[in-house]
Motif scaffolding. Structure first.
Motif, PDB file in Angstrom:
ATOM      1  N   GLY A 278       0.793  -1.220   0.000  1.00 41.34           N
ATOM      2  CA  GLY A 278       0.000   0.000   0.000  1.00 41.34           C
ATOM      3  C   GLY A 278       0.827   1.272   0.000  1.00 41.34           C
ATOM      4  N   GLU A 279       2.137   1.128   0.129  1.00 36.86           N
ATOM      5  CA  GLU A 279       3.021   2.288   0.179  1.00 36.86           C
ATOM      6  C   GLU A 279       4.416   1.874  -0.312  1.00 36.86           C
ATOM      7  OE1 GLU A 279       4.605   2.783   4.504  1.00 36.86           O
ATOM      8  OE2 GLU A 279       2.578   1.953   4.672  1.00 36.86           O
ATOM      9  N   ASN A 280       5.234   2.859  -0.643  1.00 35.94           N
ATOM     10  CA  ASN A 280       6.623   2.566  -0.973  1.00 35.94           C
ATOM     11  C   ASN A 280       7.299   1.969   0.248  1.00 35.94           C
ATOM     12  OD1 ASN A 280       6.283   3.698  -3.517  1.00 35.94           O
ATOM     13  ND2 ASN A 280       7.109   5.671  -2.912  1.00 35.94           N
ATOM     14  N   GLY A 281       8.261   1.096   0.021  1.00 33.90           N
ATOM     15  CA  GLY A 281       8.936   0.471   1.156  1.00 33.90           C
ATOM     16  C   GLY A 281      10.027  -0.461   0.715  1.00 33.90           C
ATOM     17  N   TRP A 282      10.069  -1.614   1.375  1.00 32.29           N
ATOM     18  CA  TRP A 282      11.180  -2.539   1.181  1.00 32.29           C
ATOM     19  C   TRP A 282      10.707  -3.989   1.195  1.00 32.29           C
ATOM     20  CZ3 TRP A 282      15.531   0.055   0.188  1.00 32.29           C
ATOM     21  CH2 TRP A 282      15.617   1.377   0.650  1.00 32.29           C
ATOM     22  N   LEU A 283      11.317  -4.811   0.344  1.00 33.30           N
ATOM     23  CA  LEU A 283      11.248  -6.256   0.504  1.00 33.30           C
ATOM     24  C   LEU A 283      12.450  -6.586   1.371  1.00 33.30           C
ATOM     25  CD1 LEU A 283      10.438  -9.194  -0.049  1.00 33.30           C
ATOM     26  CD2 LEU A 283      11.908  -9.086  -2.086  1.00 33.30           C
ATOM     27  N   VAL A 284      12.218  -7.169   2.525  1.00 34.64           N
ATOM     28  CA  VAL A 284      13.293  -7.479   3.460  1.00 34.64           C
ATOM     29  C   VAL A 284      13.376  -8.991   3.626  1.00 34.64           C
ATOM     30  CG1 VAL A 284      14.172  -7.121   5.804  1.00 34.64           C
ATOM     31  CG2 VAL A 284      12.965  -5.274   4.616  1.00 34.64           C
ATOM     32  N   VAL A 285      14.587  -9.514   3.537  1.00 37.33           N
ATOM     33  CA  VAL A 285      14.830 -10.946   3.682  1.00 37.33           C
ATOM     34  C   VAL A 285      15.406 -11.184   5.078  1.00 37.33           C
ATOM     35  CG1 VAL A 285      15.985 -12.970   2.742  1.00 37.33           C
ATOM     36  CG2 VAL A 285      15.307 -11.088   1.203  1.00 37.33           C
ATOM     37  N   HIS A 286      14.635 -11.894   5.900  1.00 35.24           N
ATOM     38  CA  HIS A 286      15.059 -12.249   7.261  1.00 35.24           C
ATOM     39  C   HIS A 286      15.411 -13.728   7.296  1.00 35.24           C
ATOM     40  CE1 HIS A 286      13.409  -8.708   9.499  1.00 35.24           C
ATOM     41  NE2 HIS A 286      12.537  -8.670   8.505  1.00 35.24           N
ATOM     42  N   ARG A 287      16.369 -14.094   8.123  1.00 29.17           N
ATOM     43  CA  ARG A 287      16.537 -15.508   8.459  1.00 29.17           C
ATOM     44  C   ARG A 287      15.350 -15.888   9.338  1.00 29.17           C
ATOM     45  NH1 ARG A 287      21.593 -17.337   7.137  1.00 29.17           N
ATOM     46  NH2 ARG A 287      23.242 -15.772   7.045  1.00 29.17           N
ATOM     47  N   THR A 288      14.934 -17.143   9.279  1.00 23.56           N
ATOM     48  CA  THR A 288      13.887 -17.639  10.161  1.00 23.56           C
ATOM     49  C   THR A 288      14.098 -19.124  10.396  1.00 23.56           C
ATOM     50  OG1 THR A 288      11.511 -17.560  10.637  1.00 23.56           O
ATOM     51  CG2 THR A 288      12.144 -18.169   8.382  1.00 23.56           C
ATOM     52  N   ASP A 289      13.210 -19.726  11.168  1.00 24.43           N
ATOM     53  CA  ASP A 289      13.304 -21.155  11.474  1.00 24.43           C
ATOM     54  C   ASP A 289      11.899 -21.725  11.610  1.00 24.43           C
ATOM     55  OD1 ASP A 289      12.410 -20.241  13.947  1.00 24.43           O
ATOM     56  OD2 ASP A 289      14.375 -20.362  14.880  1.00 24.43           O
ATOM     57  N   ALA A 290      11.799 -22.911  12.148  1.00 22.82           N
ATOM     58  CA  ALA A 290      10.501 -23.586  12.252  1.00 22.82           C
ATOM     59  C   ALA A 290       9.492 -22.811  13.098  1.00 22.82           C
ATOM     60  CB  ALA A 290      10.688 -24.992  12.821  1.00 22.82           C
ATOM     61  N   GLU A 291       9.954 -21.949  14.010  1.00 18.84           N
ATOM     62  CA  GLU A 291       9.033 -21.136  14.813  1.00 18.84           C
ATOM     63  C   GLU A 291       8.492 -19.945  14.039  1.00 18.84           C
ATOM     64  OE1 GLU A 291      12.098 -21.773  17.144  1.00 18.84           O
ATOM     65  OE2 GLU A 291      11.038 -23.659  17.345  1.00 18.84           O
ATOM     66  N   MET A 292       9.029 -19.689  12.851  1.00 19.49           N
ATOM     67  CA  MET A 292       8.597 -18.598  11.968  1.00 19.49           C
ATOM     68  C   MET A 292       8.753 -17.220  12.624  1.00 19.49           C
ATOM     69  SD  MET A 292       7.871 -20.075   9.249  1.00 19.49           S
ATOM     70  CE  MET A 292       7.649 -21.764   8.764  1.00 19.49           C
ATOM     71  N   THR A 293       9.789 -17.063  13.427  1.00 21.06           N
ATOM     72  CA  THR A 293      10.109 -15.772  14.028  1.00 21.06           C
ATOM     73  C   THR A 293      11.095 -15.054  13.118  1.00 21.06           C
ATOM     74  OG1 THR A 293       9.829 -16.713  16.231  1.00 21.06           O
ATOM     75  CG2 THR A 293      11.062 -14.646  16.083  1.00 21.06           C
ATOM     76  N   PRO A 294      10.826 -13.783  12.755  1.00 20.80           N
ATOM     77  CA  PRO A 294      11.783 -13.064  11.921  1.00 20.80           C
ATOM     78  C   PRO A 294      13.115 -12.914  12.649  1.00 20.80           C
ATOM     79  CG  PRO A 294       9.708 -11.843  12.102  1.00 20.80           C
ATOM     80  CD  PRO A 294       9.656 -12.966  13.080  1.00 20.80           C
ATOM     81  N   GLY A 295      14.179 -13.248  11.942  1.00 19.10           N
ATOM     82  CA  GLY A 295      15.519 -13.127  12.510  1.00 19.10           C
ATOM     83  C   GLY A 295      16.289 -12.015  11.836  1.00 19.10           C
ATOM     84  N   LEU A 296      17.604 -12.139  11.850  1.00 23.43           N
ATOM     85  CA  LEU A 296      18.475 -11.117  11.280  1.00 23.43           C
ATOM     86  C   LEU A 296      18.175 -10.879   9.804  1.00 23.43           C
ATOM     87  CD1 LEU A 296      21.862 -12.112  12.921  1.00 23.43           C
ATOM     88  CD2 LEU A 296      20.312 -10.267  13.584  1.00 23.43           C
ATOM     89  N   VAL A 297      18.370  -9.641   9.388  1.00 23.77           N
ATOM     90  CA  VAL A 297      18.173  -9.256   7.991  1.00 23.77           C
ATOM     91  C   VAL A 297      19.395  -9.678   7.187  1.00 23.77           C
ATOM     92  CG1 VAL A 297      17.907  -7.300   6.421  1.00 23.77           C
ATOM     93  CG2 VAL A 297      16.659  -7.338   8.586  1.00 23.77           C
ATOM     94  N   VAL A 298      19.149 -10.380   6.062  1.00 20.19           N
ATOM     95  CA  VAL A 298      20.257 -10.824   5.201  1.00 20.19           C
ATOM     96  C   VAL A 298      20.141 -10.268   3.785  1.00 20.19           C
ATOM     97  CG1 VAL A 298      20.708 -12.905   6.561  1.00 20.19           C
ATOM     98  CG2 VAL A 298      19.096 -13.009   4.642  1.00 20.19           C
ATOM     99  N   GLY A 299      19.183  -9.373   3.559  1.00 22.06           N
ATOM    100  CA  GLY A 299      19.035  -8.738   2.253  1.00 22.06           C
ATOM    101  C   GLY A 299      17.804  -7.855   2.216  1.00 22.06           C
ATOM    102  N   HIS A 300      17.787  -6.918   1.281  1.00 24.59           N
ATOM    103  CA  HIS A 300      16.620  -6.048   1.107  1.00 24.59           C
ATOM    104  C   HIS A 300      16.651  -5.423  -0.282  1.00 24.59           C
ATOM    105  CE1 HIS A 300      19.726  -3.222   2.474  1.00 24.59           C
ATOM    106  NE2 HIS A 300      19.055  -2.306   1.776  1.00 24.59           N
ATOM    107  N   ALA A 301      15.481  -4.971  -0.717  1.00 30.15           N
ATOM    108  CA  ALA A 301      15.348  -4.296  -2.011  1.00 30.15           C
ATOM    109  C   ALA A 301      14.189  -3.308  -1.910  1.00 30.15           C
ATOM    110  CB  ALA A 301      15.073  -5.300  -3.126  1.00 30.15           C
ATOM    111  N   PRO A 302      14.292  -2.163  -2.585  1.00 33.99           N
ATOM    112  CA  PRO A 302      13.186  -1.204  -2.558  1.00 33.99           C
ATOM    113  C   PRO A 302      11.994  -1.714  -3.364  1.00 33.99           C
ATOM    114  CG  PRO A 302      14.890  -0.447  -4.051  1.00 33.99           C
ATOM    115  CD  PRO A 302      15.414  -1.690  -3.392  1.00 33.99           C
ATOM    116  N   ILE A 303      10.793  -1.347  -2.900  1.00 37.38           N
ATOM    117  CA  ILE A 303       9.567  -1.660  -3.646  1.00 37.38           C
ATOM    118  C   ILE A 303       8.715  -0.399  -3.709  1.00 37.38           C
ATOM    119  CG2 ILE A 303       9.523  -4.127  -3.126  1.00 37.38           C
ATOM    120  CD1 ILE A 303       7.447  -3.497  -0.938  1.00 37.38           C
ATOM    121  N   ARG A 304       7.830  -0.359  -4.676  1.00 36.77           N
ATOM    122  CA  ARG A 304       6.931   0.789  -4.805  1.00 36.77           C
ATOM    123  C   ARG A 304       5.525   0.392  -4.400  1.00 36.77           C
ATOM    124  NH1 ARG A 304       7.410   1.258 -11.202  1.00 36.77           N
ATOM    125  NH2 ARG A 304       9.500   0.935 -10.544  1.00 36.77           N
ATOM    126  N   ALA A 305       4.733   1.403  -4.103  1.00 38.43           N
ATOM    127  CA  ALA A 305       3.333   1.174  -3.763  1.00 38.43           C
ATOM    128  C   ALA A 305       2.631   0.525  -4.954  1.00 38.43           C
ATOM    129  CB  ALA A 305       2.653   2.490  -3.408  1.00 38.43           C
TER     130      ALA A 305
END
Length: 136
Positions: free
Chosen positions: A47-74
């Motif tokens: 719904g707005e400009n922002g970011w695609l952010v890639v987090h590490r995660t595991d079986a608990e599906m908790t967002p972890g450390l960021v390992v990548g990102h890219a800009p996105i548009r609304a």
């Protein structure tokens, strides 16, 4: 008859998502190779400009450390590629999440650190906009 009921339910869900003239926020991606140092989302709706952010995660599906990102548009964007900033091995789970551009001090600069408010995750109705994939 069962197929007709399922189709009707899907149609109602789609109608509700588009009722306000906008598609519901989402990230669509599948398991993929990370050998080239990139993770891609096939489609993102935001719904707005922002970011695609890639987090590490595991079986608990908790967002972890960021390992990548890219800009996105609304709106709707196809084939968004985030360059990985850390090594990701095949078999690791990655959470691809939509973050906002809001709250930071610099427009166009990704400022989020785990748990921060700057460029943080969007949460329509309190729910993260994300999908989880496995690196191949």
């Amino acid at each position: 008859m069962k197929t007709l009921r399922i189709a009707a339910a899907l149609s109602l869900a789609a109608t509700a998502a588009f009722a306000d003239g906008h598609a519901a926020p989402m990230v669509m991606a599948t398991d993929q190779s990370v050998a080239n140092g990139v993770v891609s989302a096939e489609k993102i709706v935001a719904g707005e400009n922002g970011w695609l952010v890639v987090h590490r995660t595991d079986a608990e599906m908790t967002p972890g450390l960021v390992v990548g990102h890219a800009p996105i548009r609304a709106g709707e964007t196809a084939d968004v590629a985030a360059i990985l900033t850390e090594e990701v091995k095949p078999g690791e789970m990655l959470m691809l999440m939509v973050h906002s551009e809001a709250g930071g001090t610099e427009t166009g600069i990704f400022e989020y650190k785990l748990g921060a408010k700057e460029d943080g995750p969007i949460k329509p109705d309190g729910i993260l906009v994300m999908t989880v994939i496995t690196a191949q």
